[in-house]
Motif scaffolding. Structure first.
Motif, PDB file in Angstrom:
ATOM      1  N   UNK A   1       0.772  -1.047  -0.037  1.00  0.00           N
ATOM      2  CA  UNK A   1       0.096  -0.002   0.078  1.00  0.00           C
ATOM      3  C   UNK A   1       1.054   1.460   0.244  1.00  0.00           C
ATOM      4  N   UNK A   2       2.027   0.866   0.920  1.00  0.00           N
ATOM      5  CA  UNK A   2       2.556   1.985   1.057  1.00  0.00           C
ATOM      6  C   UNK A   2       3.273   2.511  -0.088  1.00  0.00           C
ATOM      7  N   UNK A   3       3.918   1.518  -0.914  1.00  0.00           N
ATOM      8  CA  UNK A   3       5.113   1.535  -2.656  1.00  0.00           C
ATOM      9  C   UNK A   3       3.516   1.914  -3.974  1.00  0.00           C
ATOM     10  N   UNK A   4       2.426   1.601  -3.347  1.00  0.00           N
ATOM     11  CA  UNK A   4       0.964   2.303  -4.016  1.00  0.00           C
ATOM     12  C   UNK A   4       1.040   3.427  -4.044  1.00  0.00           C
ATOM     13  N   UNK A   5       1.114   4.368  -3.074  1.00  0.00           N
ATOM     14  CA  UNK A   5       0.927   6.063  -2.769  1.00  0.00           C
ATOM     15  C   UNK A   5      -0.735   5.411  -2.081  1.00  0.00           C
ATOM     16  N   UNK A   6      -0.928   4.580  -1.506  1.00  0.00           N
ATOM     17  CA  UNK A   6      -2.391   4.694  -0.992  1.00  0.00           C
ATOM     18  C   UNK A   6      -2.572   5.961  -0.118  1.00  0.00           C
ATOM     19  N   UNK A   7      -1.460   5.904   1.018  1.00  0.00           N
ATOM     20  CA  UNK A   7      -1.918   7.382   1.270  1.00  0.00           C
ATOM     21  C   UNK A   7      -2.082   8.917   0.744  1.00  0.00           C
ATOM     22  N   UNK A   8      -1.281   8.844  -0.350  1.00  0.00           N
ATOM     23  CA  UNK A   8      -1.051  10.022  -1.028  1.00  0.00           C
ATOM     24  C   UNK A   8      -2.937   9.678  -1.223  1.00  0.00           C
ATOM     25  N   UNK A   9      -3.623   8.658  -2.373  1.00  0.00           N
ATOM     26  CA  UNK A   9      -4.495   8.746  -2.505  1.00  0.00           C
ATOM     27  C   UNK A   9      -5.519   8.716  -1.404  1.00  0.00           C
ATOM     28  N   UNK A  10      -5.871   8.126   0.090  1.00  0.00           N
ATOM     29  CA  UNK A  10      -6.377   9.094   1.167  1.00  0.00           C
ATOM     30  C   UNK A  10      -6.583  10.284   1.159  1.00  0.00           C
ATOM     31  N   UNK A  11      -5.381  11.125   0.478  1.00  0.00           N
ATOM     32  CA  UNK A  11      -5.588  12.549   1.169  1.00  0.00           C
ATOM     33  C   UNK A  11      -5.771  13.442  -0.735  1.00  0.00           C
ATOM     34  N   UNK A  46     -10.218  17.544   8.174  1.00  0.00           N
ATOM     35  CA  UNK A  46      -9.492  16.262   9.135  1.00  0.00           C
ATOM     36  C   UNK A  46     -10.435  15.102   8.386  1.00  0.00           C
ATOM     37  N   UNK A  47     -11.499  15.075   7.654  1.00  0.00           N
ATOM     38  CA  UNK A  47     -11.943  13.789   7.901  1.00  0.00           C
ATOM     39  C   UNK A  47     -11.318  12.237   7.833  1.00  0.00           C
ATOM     40  N   UNK A  48     -10.540  12.386   6.495  1.00  0.00           N
ATOM     41  CA  UNK A  48      -9.348  11.179   6.675  1.00  0.00           C
ATOM     42  C   UNK A  48      -7.861  11.994   6.977  1.00  0.00           C
ATOM     43  N   UNK A  52      -5.417   8.760  12.179  1.00  0.00           N
ATOM     44  CA  UNK A  52      -6.181   8.694  12.809  1.00  0.00           C
ATOM     45  C   UNK A  52      -7.268   7.334  10.786  1.00  0.00           C
ATOM     46  N   UNK A  53      -7.919   8.487  10.797  1.00  0.00           N
ATOM     47  CA  UNK A  53      -8.845   7.407   9.505  1.00  0.00           C
ATOM     48  C   UNK A  53      -7.748   7.308   8.780  1.00  0.00           C
ATOM     49  N   UNK A 102      -7.607   4.025  10.464  1.00  0.00           N
ATOM     50  CA  UNK A 102      -8.409   3.354  10.038  1.00  0.00           C
ATOM     51  C   UNK A 102      -8.509   2.214   8.766  1.00  0.00           C
ATOM     52  N   UNK A 103      -8.663   2.832   7.758  1.00  0.00           N
ATOM     53  CA  UNK A 103      -9.708   2.930   6.330  1.00  0.00           C
ATOM     54  C   UNK A 103      -8.104   1.982   5.953  1.00  0.00           C
ATOM     55  N   UNK A 104      -6.589   2.050   6.245  1.00  0.00           N
ATOM     56  CA  UNK A 104      -5.948   0.762   5.990  1.00  0.00           C
ATOM     57  C   UNK A 104      -6.235  -0.321   6.534  1.00  0.00           C
ATOM     58  N   UNK A 105      -5.751  -0.501   7.827  1.00  0.00           N
ATOM     59  CA  UNK A 105      -6.304  -1.064   8.430  1.00  0.00           C
ATOM     60  C   UNK A 105      -7.917  -2.808   8.274  1.00  0.00           C
ATOM     61  N   UNK A 106      -8.354  -1.586   7.637  1.00  0.00           N
ATOM     62  CA  UNK A 106     -10.003  -2.250   7.137  1.00  0.00           C
ATOM     63  C   UNK A 106      -9.853  -2.805   5.975  1.00  0.00           C
ATOM     64  N   UNK A 107      -8.593  -2.228   5.698  1.00  0.00           N
ATOM     65  CA  UNK A 107      -8.431  -2.674   3.564  1.00  0.00           C
ATOM     66  C   UNK A 107      -7.473  -3.981   3.695  1.00  0.00           C
ATOM     67  N   UNK A 108      -7.203  -4.142   3.902  1.00  0.00           N
ATOM     68  CA  UNK A 108      -5.803  -4.898   4.651  1.00  0.00           C
ATOM     69  C   UNK A 108      -6.582  -6.139   4.038  1.00  0.00           C
ATOM     70  N   UNK A 109      -7.263  -6.622   5.414  1.00  0.00           N
ATOM     71  CA  UNK A 109      -8.272  -7.836   5.027  1.00  0.00           C
ATOM     72  C   UNK A 109      -8.737  -8.425   3.173  1.00  0.00           C
TER      73      UNK A 109
END
Length: 178
Positions: free
Chosen positions: A35-45, A69-71, A74-75, A78-85
């Motif tokens: 998720x990090x190398x796919x820049x998922x955090x950047x997609x969240x932003x 402050x929506x994501x 902490x958000x 939470x979103x990352x943890x929810x997507x891992x499965x």
């Protein structure tokens, strides 16, 4: 043949038939790295910024900074943890390692950086195509007499309660497509 050998043979057949189902599931750490190398955090932003702009338009009485402050951090967690499965369900550990290797490559990084603009352009082309296709299909139905000039089933003009009224297709300029 003894029962033990028979059971072993059946077990091996089942294992071979199951194939990828027995492959190792990726760890949480592997999925997080992917998720990090796919820049998922950047997609969240980016998602957060779009959502904040939309909410600010819809609710101008609420300060725009509130929606930023929506994501938040902490958000994101939470979103990352929810997507891992989902990743663990659809990919094996070896596949995730291959994806990590790809996304770390120069082509993988180009995909990450270019995909938002590519998808935006593709979505715009799809919307334009959809407007034209709808307009063409409405024209065809009108020519066949199945719809009137307002895009309604004949005999329902002025009766919006019938549910038969169809919205007139919009042209790219915002007018009707007729």
């Amino acid at each position: 043949m003894t029962v033990g050998k028979w059971a072993l043979g059946v077990g091996m057949c089942l294992a071979l038939a199951a194939g990828p189902a027995l492959a190792a599931q990726p760890s949480e750490a592997q999925v997080r790295e992917l998720m990090q190398v796919m820049d998922v955090p950047g997609q969240f932003i980016a998602m957060n910024n779009k959502m904040a702009a939309m909410m600010s338009e819809q609710l101008p009485c609420v300060e725009a900074s509130f929606w930023q402050t929506y994501i938040d951090k902490d958000g994101q967690e939470q979103l990352t943890k929810a997507m891992i499965p989902a990743y663990q369900h659809h990919f094996t550990a070896d596949e995730v390692e291959g994806l990590i290797k790809f996304y770390k490559s120069s082509l993988g990084q180009k995909l990450v950086t270019q995909m938002p603009a590519t998808m935006a352009e593709a979505a715009q082309a799809g919307q334009q195509w959809g407007r034209q296709r709808t307009s063409d299909m409405f024209a065809q139905l009108q020519k066949q007499g199945k719809l009137d000039a307002q895009g309604r089933c004949p005999g329902t003009a002025g009766d919006d309660s019938s549910g038969d009224a169809m919205p007139a297709p919009q042209s790219p300029a915002g007018g009707t497509g007729h």
